[in-house]
Design a protein around this motif. Structure first.
Motif, PDB file in Angstrom:
ATOM      1  N   GLN A  46       0.848  -1.188   0.000  1.00  0.00           N
ATOM      2  CA  GLN A  46       0.000   0.000   0.000  1.00  0.00           C
ATOM      3  C   GLN A  46       0.884   1.239   0.000  1.00  0.00           C
ATOM      4  OE1 GLN A  46      -3.317  -0.218  -0.296  1.00  0.00           O
ATOM      5  NE2 GLN A  46      -3.107  -2.437  -0.283  1.00  0.00           N
ATOM      6  N   VAL A  47       0.429   2.277  -0.682  1.00  0.00           N
ATOM      7  CA  VAL A  47       1.172   3.527  -0.781  1.00  0.00           C
ATOM      8  C   VAL A  47       0.744   4.452   0.352  1.00  0.00           C
ATOM      9  CG1 VAL A  47       1.559   5.555  -2.231  1.00  0.00           C
ATOM     10  CG2 VAL A  47       1.376   3.307  -3.273  1.00  0.00           C
ATOM     11  N   MET A  48       1.720   5.064   0.996  1.00  0.00           N
ATOM     12  CA  MET A  48       1.459   6.042   2.051  1.00  0.00           C
ATOM     13  C   MET A  48       1.822   7.427   1.503  1.00  0.00           C
ATOM     14  SD  MET A  48       0.437   3.925   4.256  1.00  0.00           S
ATOM     15  CE  MET A  48       0.252   4.822   5.758  1.00  0.00           C
ATOM     16  N   PHE A  49       0.905   8.374   1.640  1.00  0.00           N
ATOM     17  CA  PHE A  49       1.120   9.730   1.139  1.00  0.00           C
ATOM     18  C   PHE A  49       1.520  10.668   2.271  1.00  0.00           C
ATOM     19  CE2 PHE A  49      -2.122   8.123  -1.910  1.00  0.00           C
ATOM     20  CZ  PHE A  49      -1.311   8.126  -3.036  1.00  0.00           C
ATOM     21  N   GLN A  50       2.172  11.759   1.891  1.00  0.00           N
ATOM     22  CA  GLN A  50       2.601  12.772   2.847  1.00  0.00           C
ATOM     23  C   GLN A  50       2.473  14.125   2.168  1.00  0.00           C
ATOM     24  OE1 GLN A  50       6.625  12.048   4.070  1.00  0.00           O
ATOM     25  NE2 GLN A  50       7.017  14.187   4.488  1.00  0.00           N
ATOM     26  N   SER A  51       1.996  15.111   2.907  1.00  0.00           N
ATOM     27  CA  SER A  51       1.912  16.458   2.348  1.00  0.00           C
ATOM     28  C   SER A  51       3.274  17.127   2.430  1.00  0.00           C
ATOM     29  CB  SER A  51       0.854  17.288   3.076  1.00  0.00           C
ATOM     30  OG  SER A  51       1.177  17.390   4.429  1.00  0.00           O
ATOM     31  N   ILE A  52       3.566  17.940   1.421  1.00  0.00           N
ATOM     32  CA  ILE A  52       4.852  18.645   1.376  1.00  0.00           C
ATOM     33  C   ILE A  52       4.622  20.102   0.997  1.00  0.00           C
ATOM     34  CG2 ILE A  52       6.307  16.657   0.840  1.00  0.00           C
ATOM     35  CD1 ILE A  52       6.179  17.545  -2.107  1.00  0.00           C
ATOM     36  N   PRO A  53       5.364  21.029   1.610  1.00  0.00           N
ATOM     37  CA  PRO A  53       5.243  22.436   1.215  1.00  0.00           C
ATOM     38  C   PRO A  53       5.802  22.617  -0.193  1.00  0.00           C
ATOM     39  CG  PRO A  53       6.878  22.169   2.964  1.00  0.00           C
ATOM     40  CD  PRO A  53       6.285  20.827   2.710  1.00  0.00           C
ATOM     41  N   MET A  54       5.127  23.442  -0.990  1.00  0.00           N
ATOM     42  CA  MET A  54       5.505  23.600  -2.392  1.00  0.00           C
ATOM     43  C   MET A  54       6.160  24.938  -2.710  1.00  0.00           C
ATOM     44  SD  MET A  54       4.652  20.744  -3.802  1.00  0.00           S
ATOM     45  CE  MET A  54       4.784  21.082  -5.522  1.00  0.00           C
ATOM     46  N   GLY A  55       6.130  25.872  -1.805  1.00  0.00           N
ATOM     47  CA  GLY A  55       6.730  27.163  -2.127  1.00  0.00           C
ATOM     48  C   GLY A  55       6.554  28.144  -0.992  1.00  0.00           C
ATOM     49  N   SER A  56       6.788  29.386  -1.308  1.00  0.00           N
ATOM     50  CA  SER A  56       6.737  30.422  -0.274  1.00  0.00           C
ATOM     51  C   SER A  56       5.323  30.917   0.005  1.00  0.00           C
ATOM     52  CB  SER A  56       7.610  31.605  -0.695  1.00  0.00           C
ATOM     53  OG  SER A  56       7.136  32.133  -1.924  1.00  0.00           O
ATOM     54  N   ASP A  57       4.351  30.500  -0.802  1.00  0.00           N
ATOM     55  CA  ASP A  57       2.985  31.001  -0.612  1.00  0.00           C
ATOM     56  C   ASP A  57       2.068  30.010   0.098  1.00  0.00           C
ATOM     57  OD1 ASP A  57       2.956  29.264  -2.708  1.00  0.00           O
ATOM     58  OD2 ASP A  57       1.789  30.528  -4.048  1.00  0.00           O
ATOM     59  N   ALA A  58       2.635  29.168   0.928  1.00  0.00           N
ATOM     60  CA  ALA A  58       1.899  28.237   1.802  1.00  0.00           C
ATOM     61  C   ALA A  58       1.082  27.198   1.038  1.00  0.00           C
ATOM     62  CB  ALA A  58       1.003  29.002   2.778  1.00  0.00           C
ATOM     63  N   THR A  59       1.460  26.899  -0.194  1.00  0.00           N
ATOM     64  CA  THR A  59       0.784  25.822  -0.914  1.00  0.00           C
ATOM     65  C   THR A  59       1.362  24.481  -0.473  1.00  0.00           C
ATOM     66  OG1 THR A  59       2.320  26.016  -2.763  1.00  0.00           O
ATOM     67  CG2 THR A  59       0.240  27.210  -2.933  1.00  0.00           C
ATOM     68  N   VAL A  60       0.537  23.461  -0.540  1.00  0.00           N
ATOM     69  CA  VAL A  60       0.933  22.132  -0.078  1.00  0.00           C
ATOM     70  C   VAL A  60       0.640  21.123  -1.173  1.00  0.00           C
ATOM     71  CG1 VAL A  60       0.551  20.353   1.666  1.00  0.00           C
ATOM     72  CG2 VAL A  60       0.460  22.760   2.311  1.00  0.00           C
ATOM     73  N   GLY A  61       1.627  20.313  -1.478  1.00  0.00           N
ATOM     74  CA  GLY A  61       1.475  19.243  -2.451  1.00  0.00           C
ATOM     75  C   GLY A  61       1.471  17.905  -1.746  1.00  0.00           C
ATOM     76  N   VAL A  62       1.670  16.863  -2.523  1.00  0.00           N
ATOM     77  CA  VAL A  62       1.656  15.510  -1.973  1.00  0.00           C
ATOM     78  C   VAL A  62       2.801  14.720  -2.588  1.00  0.00           C
ATOM     79  CG1 VAL A  62       0.053  14.599  -3.714  1.00  0.00           C
ATOM     80  CG2 VAL A  62       0.170  13.527  -1.485  1.00  0.00           C
ATOM     81  N   GLN A  63       3.317  13.792  -1.806  1.00  0.00           N
ATOM     82  CA  GLN A  63       4.325  12.872  -2.315  1.00  0.00           C
ATOM     83  C   GLN A  63       4.142  11.522  -1.637  1.00  0.00           C
ATOM     84  OE1 GLN A  63       8.242  14.299  -1.391  1.00  0.00           O
ATOM     85  NE2 GLN A  63       8.172  13.617   0.720  1.00  0.00           N
ATOM     86  N   VAL A  64       4.706  10.500  -2.236  1.00  0.00           N
ATOM     87  CA  VAL A  64       4.672   9.171  -1.634  1.00  0.00           C
ATOM     88  C   VAL A  64       5.757   9.128  -0.568  1.00  0.00           C
ATOM     89  CG1 VAL A  64       5.038   6.720  -2.049  1.00  0.00           C
ATOM     90  CG2 VAL A  64       3.768   8.082  -3.710  1.00  0.00           C
ATOM     91  N   SER A  65       5.358   8.879   0.669  1.00  0.00           N
ATOM     92  CA  SER A  65       6.328   8.828   1.763  1.00  0.00           C
ATOM     93  C   SER A  65       6.883   7.421   1.960  1.00  0.00           C
ATOM     94  CB  SER A  65       5.714   9.324   3.067  1.00  0.00           C
ATOM     95  OG  SER A  65       4.657   8.473   3.464  1.00  0.00           O
TER      96      SER A  65
END
Length: 134
Positions: A46-65
């Motif tokens: 199973q894949v586990m996801f994690q949120s990651i900051p994407m830049g200086s404007d407080a946007t959040v992306g996702v990556q496989v942790s």
């Protein structure tokens, strides 16, 4: 959030869902696999996801942790004539549940499609904004 951040966030989600689809495909390919010579059967992943900051404007992306193995027990069937049967006539199969994997596949596919649609909509809005200046 800037318009370019939308592309970063959506592309991170597309990449993560692509990895999820690959894991689901691997699980489905091994759904009926029997235990090897070491006695260990394929374990569903199973894949586990994690949120990651994407830049200086407080946007959040996702990556496989992480990609973790399922703790569910392997299936055992009584088949004494099977070449992989143990001394009691039991054959150990993988713990993959094909129905759950199909649901995971549909979910990942929809998430992938939704993020492509977000990118297409953002592209269209950017193009319309440029056309307004003409």
């Amino acid at each position: 959030m800037s318009m370019l951040s939308i592309f970063q966030v959506s592309s991170s989600a597309i990449s993560a869902q692509s990895q999820r689809l690959n894991v689901v495909a691997s699980n489905l390919a091994n759904a009926d696999a029997v235990a090897g010579p070491d006695g260990q059967a394929y374990k569903a992943r199973q894949v586990m996801f994690q949120s990651i900051p994407m830049g200086s404007d407080a946007t959040v992306g996702v990556q496989v942790s992480d990609i973790v193995q399922s703790n569910e027990p392997s299936r055992k069937n009584h088949q004494p004539s099977h070449p992989s049967a143990d001394a009691q006539g039991m054959v150990t199969y993988s713990n993959v549940n094909p129905i759950e994997e199909m649901v995971n596949m549909i979910s990942a596919s929809r998430a992938y499609q939704n993020n492509v649609e977000v990118m297409n909509t953002a592209k269209t809005l950017l193009l319309k904004t440029l056309q307004m200046g003409q």
